[in-house]
Design a protein around this motif. Structure first.
Motif, PDB file in Angstrom:
ATOM      1  N   GLN A 114       1.401  -6.732 -15.186  1.00 50.56           N
ATOM      2  CA  GLN A 114       1.678  -8.086 -14.716  1.00 50.56           C
ATOM      3  C   GLN A 114       0.452  -8.980 -14.863  1.00 50.56           C
ATOM      4  O   GLN A 114       0.571 -10.164 -15.203  1.00 50.56           O
ATOM      5  N   ALA A 115      -0.730  -8.419 -14.639  1.00 56.31           N
ATOM      6  CA  ALA A 115      -1.966  -9.197 -14.776  1.00 56.31           C
ATOM      7  C   ALA A 115      -2.176  -9.615 -16.230  1.00 56.31           C
ATOM      8  O   ALA A 115      -2.589 -10.749 -16.505  1.00 56.31           O
ATOM      9  N   LEU A 116      -1.898  -8.722 -17.162  1.00 53.52           N
ATOM     10  CA  LEU A 116      -2.022  -9.065 -18.581  1.00 53.52           C
ATOM     11  C   LEU A 116      -1.075 -10.196 -18.955  1.00 53.52           C
ATOM     12  O   LEU A 116      -1.456 -11.139 -19.650  1.00 53.52           O
ATOM     13  N   SER A 117       0.165 -10.100 -18.484  1.00 50.56           N
ATOM     14  CA  SER A 117       1.149 -11.123 -18.825  1.00 50.56           C
ATOM     15  C   SER A 117       0.815 -12.460 -18.172  1.00 50.56           C
ATOM     16  O   SER A 117       0.993 -13.523 -18.778  1.00 50.56           O
ATOM     17  N   LEU A 176      -9.319  -8.264 -13.473  1.00 51.16           N
ATOM     18  CA  LEU A 176      -9.327  -7.446 -12.261  1.00 51.16           C
ATOM     19  C   LEU A 176      -8.856  -8.249 -11.049  1.00 51.16           C
ATOM     20  O   LEU A 176      -8.107  -7.750 -10.206  1.00 51.16           O
ATOM     21  N   LEU A 177      -9.305  -9.511 -10.970  1.00 50.79           N
ATOM     22  CA  LEU A 177      -8.882 -10.365  -9.857  1.00 50.79           C
ATOM     23  C   LEU A 177      -7.395 -10.710  -9.956  1.00 50.79           C
ATOM     24  O   LEU A 177      -6.730 -10.913  -8.933  1.00 50.79           O
ATOM     25  N   THR A 178      -6.867 -10.760 -11.179  1.00 53.97           N
ATOM     26  CA  THR A 178      -5.435 -10.985 -11.358  1.00 53.97           C
ATOM     27  C   THR A 178      -4.648  -9.798 -10.836  1.00 53.97           C
ATOM     28  O   THR A 178      -3.580  -9.958 -10.224  1.00 53.97           O
ATOM     29  N   VAL A 179      -5.169  -8.596 -11.079  1.00 49.81           N
ATOM     30  CA  VAL A 179      -4.535  -7.386 -10.537  1.00 49.81           C
ATOM     31  C   VAL A 179      -4.537  -7.424  -9.009  1.00 49.81           C
ATOM     32  O   VAL A 179      -3.530  -7.108  -8.364  1.00 49.81           O
TER      33      VAL A 179
END
Length: 310
Positions: free
Chosen positions: A49-52, A264-267
């Motif tokens: 989800q973070a990548l997208s 990482l912060l998106t995760v």
């Protein structure tokens, strides 16, 4: 897990404050299992989800640049944006289904076992987890059909009765609130999808105010948690967008290190969003238990059914 504490019963008539207390008592008692199983199941989802999400944000910046005449490959940018958007929507839906299935599997198991959740593992929970996930996907498919049917009906009414649109917003709110009980009813009971839908409206309209208040308060509390986990990502993304929009991108914001920290912060913010959902899911489960006991006297019927075992 301290079993000497009173068990948080599901089917009990409670005041608004008591429903909040029951919800937080359950989470307090079982927070280790909730966090552990949520991490096992949702962390891999958060990685994708973070990548997208970062790809989606990059696509938005590219489209902005394209609108200002900075890019020529319009179709490529548009295709990339919608690809990331579609991936994000799909992964988010899967994550929501998995989380809802997990929380309600744990709560149903807790309610049905004398020893509560003591000794529960993902292996033991697996059959009910997959059962819930299957039901969640059925519910989503059914919801899509309802939305399509509602859209067609709305279009017809709008043509025949133009002033009908004035009542649209309050009507949507009135109907949407009871739907919050659909998932608890369908996942806690051995019932058909149509039976769950009918019961949703019956219990939902009978306890409309309670559903609204529980959703509102639990949503606000969850929103605070989500805001805390989202803020670092939001600030770093805002800085990146600012430099990109000004046309003077800093070497720092385009560096591998910056983008890795941003990822990482998106995760973290994605995982925080799922954790915040748990608060609302648990609150709605106890609202469902209150509505069931209030309207159907579930515990009384259960005592009658088990009278010969006493």
């Amino acid at each position: 897990m301290e079993l000497q504490q009173p068990k948080v019963a599901m089917y009990v008539k409670r005041s608004f404050g008591e429903k909040l207390t029951a919800s937080f008592d359950f989470m307090k008692e079982n927070w280790k299992l909730l966090l552990k199983f949520t991490t096992y199941l949702l962390l891999p989802v958060c990685l994708v989800q973070a990548l997208s999400l970062n790809g989606l944000m990059g696509g938005m910046m590219a489209m902005s640049d394209m609108a200002n005449g900075g890019m020529s490959s319009e179709m490529g940018v548009i295709a990339s944006f919608f690809s990331y958007y579609g991936l994000y929507a799909l992964v988010y839906m899967i994550g929501t289904v998995m989380l809802t299935s997990l929380v309600y599997a744990l709560m149903r198991t807790y309610n049905e076992r004398e020893e509560r959740l003591e000794g529960i593992t993902l292996g033991i929970l697996k059959p009910m987890l997959f059962h819930n996930m299957k039901r969640m996907f059925i519910m989503i498919a059914f919801s899509v059909l309802l939305i399509i049917a509602f859209g067609i009906a709305l279009g017809i009414f709008s043509v025949i009765f133009p002033y009908f649109l004035i009542l649209l917003v309050p009507a949507l709110i009135a109907v949407a609130v009871p739907f919050a009980l659909w998932a608890p009813i369908y996942l806690f009971e051995d019932i058909t999808i149509m039976g769950a839908l009918k019961k949703t409206f019956r219990l939902g309209f009978a306890t409309w105010g309670g559903i609204f208040l529980v959703s509102l308060i639990m949503g606000l509390i969850g929103g605070i948690l989500q805001g805390i986990t989202m803020m670092p990502w939001y600030i770093m993304m805002l800085v990146k967008v600012f430099f990109a929009a000004s046309g003077t991108e800093s070497e720092v914001t385009v560096s591998i290190g910056y983008n890795f920290i941003l990822y990482l912060l998106t995760v973290v913010q994605a995982f925080g969003a799922y954790l915040s959902m748990i608060i609302t899911l648990v609150g709605l489960a106890y609202q469902y238990g209150h509505a069931s006991e209030k309207e159907d006297n579930v515990t009384v019927e259960s005592d009658i059914d088990n009278f010969d075992k006493l």
